[in-house]
Design an enzyme around this catalytic site. Structure first.
Site, short mmCIF file in Angstrom:
data_model
loop_
_atom_site.label_atom_id
_atom_site.label_comp_id
_atom_site.label_asym_id
_atom_site.label_seq_id
_atom_site.Cartn_x
_atom_site.Cartn_y
_atom_site.Cartn_z
CG HIS A 78 -6.00 -1.52 -4.53
ND1 HIS A 78 -4.97 -2.40 -4.71
CD2 HIS A 78 -5.64 -0.38 -5.16
CE1 HIS A 78 -4.03 -1.85 -5.43
NE2 HIS A 78 -4.40 -0.60 -5.71
CD GLU A 102 -2.63 5.36 -8.00
OE1 GLU A 102 -2.92 6.56 -7.75
OE2 GLU A 102 -2.02 4.63 -7.19
#
Length: 196
Positions: free
Chosen positions: A9, A79
């Site tokens: 990202h 994550e």
């Protein structure tokens, strides 16, 4: 499976300032949105058999801006859960824990929202994503996070999850995993698409 395209990202305020960003759902910065748009030429016209994104808005927004709006959200792409170190920088952690290194020392448990994970737990999630990708065949795209994608690369190569430490990964970059003579390899790693 032919190959896997990994998109990290774009920049967030927390990634810019080095704060550990696991499950805290922070948005992209303006620069992060530019980085995400810059990834679009990599996916334009590519017929992907599977496109997965982390549930985090920073990953989903990156997928959209990069030209992958038809992605499936996969919780296994979250994550690393940094536990008690969520939102804290490495220098701040080292003030109370000198020499701390995530890959060697792990995290301390946090509250209910951030219980924390070991490298092996992150590796188990990465293994599930790899199994899905292989089952899909063809081309696969994943939009996720730095540490998770580093662990995924290590597991792709048959290495322990902690060997993700060997694969530095910047925001807004792309990587490709594939095969050589039928064996898993890294085709491209941490590649920028422009100088933004």
């Amino acid at each position: 499976m032919d190959e896997m395209l990994l998109l990290r990202h774009g920049e967030t305020e927390w990634s810019r300032t080095g704060r550990h960003t696991g499950r805290t759902d922070v948005p992209l910065t303006a620069r992060g949105e530019e980085q995400a748009r810059a990834l679009a030429p990599l996916v334009k016209g590519v017929p992907f058999d599977l496109v997965l994104a982390s549930p985090a808005q920073r990953a989903r927004r990156t997928a959209e801006l990069a030209g992958l709006p038809e992605h499936e959200v996969d919780p296994d792409l979250w994550e690393w859960d940094y536990g008690g170190y969520e939102g804290i920088t490495t220098p701040d952690i080292r003030r109370t824990r000198p020499g701390w290194y995530l890959w060697r020392d792990g995290v301390t448990p946090g509250g209910e929202q951030h219980p924390g994970e070991s490298a092996a737990q992150v590796g188990a999630r990465a293994d599930r994503v790899i199994a899905r990708a292989r089952a899909a065949g063809g081309r696969v795209a994943l939009v996720a996070h730095g540490h998770l994608l580093r662990v995924l690369a290590a597991r792709w190569l048959g290495l322990p999850a902690t060997d993700g430490r060997l694969f530095r990964l910047e925001t807004g970059t792309y990587s490709r995993l594939g095969f050589e003579h039928g064996e898993p390899v890294v085709l491209t790693w941490n590649a920028p698409v422009n100088d933004s």
